[in-house]
Design an enzyme around this catalytic site. Structure first.
Site, PDB file in Angstrom:
ATOM      1  N   ASP A   1       0.819  -1.210   0.000  1.00  0.00           N
ATOM      2  CA  ASP A   1       0.000   0.000   0.000  1.00  0.00           C
ATOM      3  C   ASP A   1       0.853   1.260   0.000  1.00  0.00           C
ATOM      4  OD1 ASP A   1      -2.299  -1.453  -0.038  1.00  0.00           O
ATOM      5  OD2 ASP A   1      -2.878  -1.046   2.035  1.00  0.00           O
TER       6      ASP A   1
ATOM      7  N   LEU B   1       0.554   3.569   7.531  1.00  0.00           N
ATOM      8  CA  LEU B   1       0.342   2.256   6.929  1.00  0.00           C
ATOM      9  C   LEU B   1       1.269   1.196   7.511  1.00  0.00           C
ATOM     10  CD1 LEU B   1       0.049   3.315   3.161  1.00  0.00           C
ATOM     11  CD2 LEU B   1      -1.650   3.464   4.992  1.00  0.00           C
TER      12      LEU B   1
ATOM     13  N   ALA C   1       2.864  -1.517   9.894  1.00  0.00           N
ATOM     14  CA  ALA C   1       2.250  -2.466  10.824  1.00  0.00           C
ATOM     15  C   ALA C   1       2.993  -3.795  10.748  1.00  0.00           C
ATOM     16  CB  ALA C   1       0.775  -2.690  10.473  1.00  0.00           C
TER      17      ALA C   1
ATOM     18  N   SER D   1       2.033  -6.764   9.543  1.00  0.00           N
ATOM     19  CA  SER D   1       0.882  -6.862   8.643  1.00  0.00           C
ATOM     20  C   SER D   1       0.429  -8.282   8.332  1.00  0.00           C
ATOM     21  CB  SER D   1       1.191  -6.137   7.328  1.00  0.00           C
ATOM     22  OG  SER D   1       2.332  -6.709   6.711  1.00  0.00           O
TER      23      SER D   1
ATOM     24  N   THR E   1      -8.657  -2.171   9.371  1.00  0.00           N
ATOM     25  CA  THR E   1      -8.733  -3.417   8.605  1.00  0.00           C
ATOM     26  C   THR E   1     -10.066  -4.118   8.815  1.00  0.00           C
ATOM     27  OG1 THR E   1      -7.794  -5.655   8.420  1.00  0.00           O
ATOM     28  CG2 THR E   1      -7.576  -4.568  10.539  1.00  0.00           C
TER      29      THR E   1
ATOM     30  N   GLU F   1     -10.258  -7.133   9.311  1.00  0.00           N
ATOM     31  CA  GLU F   1     -10.033  -8.164  10.321  1.00  0.00           C
ATOM     32  C   GLU F   1     -10.623  -7.754  11.672  1.00  0.00           C
ATOM     33  OE1 GLU F   1      -8.643 -11.217  10.222  1.00  0.00           O
ATOM     34  OE2 GLU F   1      -8.214 -11.190   8.078  1.00  0.00           O
TER      35      GLU F   1
ATOM     36  N   TYR G   1      -3.753  -9.720  15.614  1.00  0.00           N
ATOM     37  CA  TYR G   1      -3.660  -8.649  14.619  1.00  0.00           C
ATOM     38  C   TYR G   1      -4.925  -7.799  14.622  1.00  0.00           C
ATOM     39  CZ  TYR G   1      -3.656  -6.472   9.974  1.00  0.00           C
ATOM     40  OH  TYR G   1      -3.742  -5.575   8.936  1.00  0.00           O
TER      41      TYR G   1
ATOM     42  N   LYS H   1      -5.312  -3.871  15.813  1.00  0.00           N
ATOM     43  CA  LYS H   1      -5.818  -2.880  14.865  1.00  0.00           C
ATOM     44  C   LYS H   1      -7.072  -2.181  15.400  1.00  0.00           C
ATOM     45  CE  LYS H   1      -3.331  -2.677  11.009  1.00  0.00           C
ATOM     46  NZ  LYS H   1      -2.905  -1.420  10.365  1.00  0.00           N
TER      47      LYS H   1
ATOM     48  N   ARG I   1       2.382  -7.352  -3.372  1.00  0.00           N
ATOM     49  CA  ARG I   1       2.062  -7.985  -2.094  1.00  0.00           C
ATOM     50  C   ARG I   1       3.209  -8.907  -1.676  1.00  0.00           C
ATOM     51  NH1 ARG I   1      -0.574  -6.979   2.220  1.00  0.00           N
ATOM     52  NH2 ARG I   1      -2.704  -6.929   1.435  1.00  0.00           N
TER      53      ARG I   1
END
Length: 342
Positions: free
Chosen positions: A19, A86, A88, A90, A135, A137, A159, A163, A194
């Site tokens: 990202d 952005l 993290a 991840s 996110t 998630e 995670y 977040k 990715r």
């Protein structure tokens, strides 16, 4: 720059990620000065950002979400009008193995950045717009399907829990200090940039290696989870749009469609001419999660109405792009291996 032009400058944490690199490209195209925050390492991973190193309006700076003073120094150096957080830990799967680090960076790291911005604003009287990468998630168990901004959260991983703290502390600072602070609740989005450890790139990389004879199978975990997949460049545009509004708010970005890992495999193997992939995929218990999120699907109606945002690239198109790029990379790898064996 003339006296009537407004200086546009962005600080992006996690710039070397998928990202972050796509966002840097977008902002540079829009005429921003862009500063990319990266952690101090002996060899920075700039595979996604190597093309930016010579750009006259892009600068790498050192900082860490675990060190608030480094964040304040980064703000003083870059003097940004916008900050996109952005960075993290991840990878959801790894969050069970390193839950404390995940909480420290994905949760408390957001607090450190908000505090640094608050102090910077007090010291300079400048206003900074802040974007927090939340996110899907956080929805986890999906109390409501599809999920929207008002859907209750039920995270199912360290995670997602970390977040969720980042999301709530961003909202708290917005309401407590009047900061322009937004959270983007993004559903799954992927691209050719990715990381290879993520299931989507693991699949597209794997099918091209199978085609080239470099591997004979792909090892995966649960094949029956469903995800709402979009293309990352579309989603970073949504991030930017959130900070161009008159008032800060939180937005879900999603396609509204959910597909299984099996369907993703269908599309990826189709790109190399294989319709029955059952002999090429092995399920490995090592990749099963302690608590699985079965379905994630989002409702981006609010973003469509207020931001005029909608995804442009569908899943089949995205898979086609990813497989094509991995085929290029792995063709070069195959050539290098053959030369080394001569």
């Amino acid at each position: 720059m003339t006296n009537t032009q407004v200086r546009k400058c962005a600080l992006i944490t996690g710039v070397n990620g998928m990202d972050g690199s796509h966002l840097a490209d977008l902002l540079l195209e829009k005429g921003y000065e862009v500063y990319g925050l990266e952690r101090r390492t002996s060899k920075p991973n700039r595979s996604n950002t190597a093309h930016l190193e010579a750009h006259p309006n892009f600068t790498f700076i050192i900082g860490d979400l675990g060190d608030q003073n480094s964040l304040l120094r980064a703000l003083n150096q870059s003097e940004p009008t916008e900050v996109y957080n952005l960075a993290a830990q991840s990878f959801v799967g790894s969050s069970w193995m390193i839950p404390e680090q995940t909480g420290n960076i994905n949760g408390l790291g957001v607090l450190r950045m908000l505090e640094a911005i608050r102090e910077y604003q007090e010291n300079t009287s400048e206003n900074v717009k802040f974007y927090q990468a939340a996110t899907s998630e956080m929805f986890g168990k999906m109390v409501e399907n599809p999920a929207k901004e008002t859907t209750p959260f039920y995270p199912r991983s360290p995670y997602g829990v970390a977040k969720l703290y980042g999301y709530w502390i961003t909202k708290n600072y917005r309401e407590s200090y009047g900061m322009f602070a937004c959270s983007g609740i993004l559903f799954n989005h992927e691209s050719e940039r990715r990381g290879i450890e993520f299931v989507t790139r693991k699949i597209t990389d794997g099918v091209t290696k199978i085609k080239l004879g470099l591997e004979d199978h792909i090892s995966l975990g649960n094949l029956d989870s469903y995800r709402d997949w979009g293309y990352a460049p579309d989603y970073v545009e949504g991030m930017w749009l959130m900070l161009q509004q008159d008032e800060p708010d939180d937005f879900v970005l999603a396609t509204g469609d959910a597909y299984s890992i099996r369907e993703f495999l269908d599309l990826a193997f189709k790109e190399i001419g294989i319709t029955d992939w059952s002999d090429y995929v092995k399920q490995d218990p090592r990749f099963m999660r302690p608590a699985e999120v079965d379905v994630l699907r989002g409702d981006a109606t609010k973003a469509q109405k207020i931001l005029n945002w909608k995804p442009k690239v569908n899943l089949a198109e995205m898979v086609k792009i990813m497989v094509a790029e991995d085929l290029k990379r792995n063709t070069i790898l195959s050539y290098q291996l053959s030369r080394s064996e001569e």
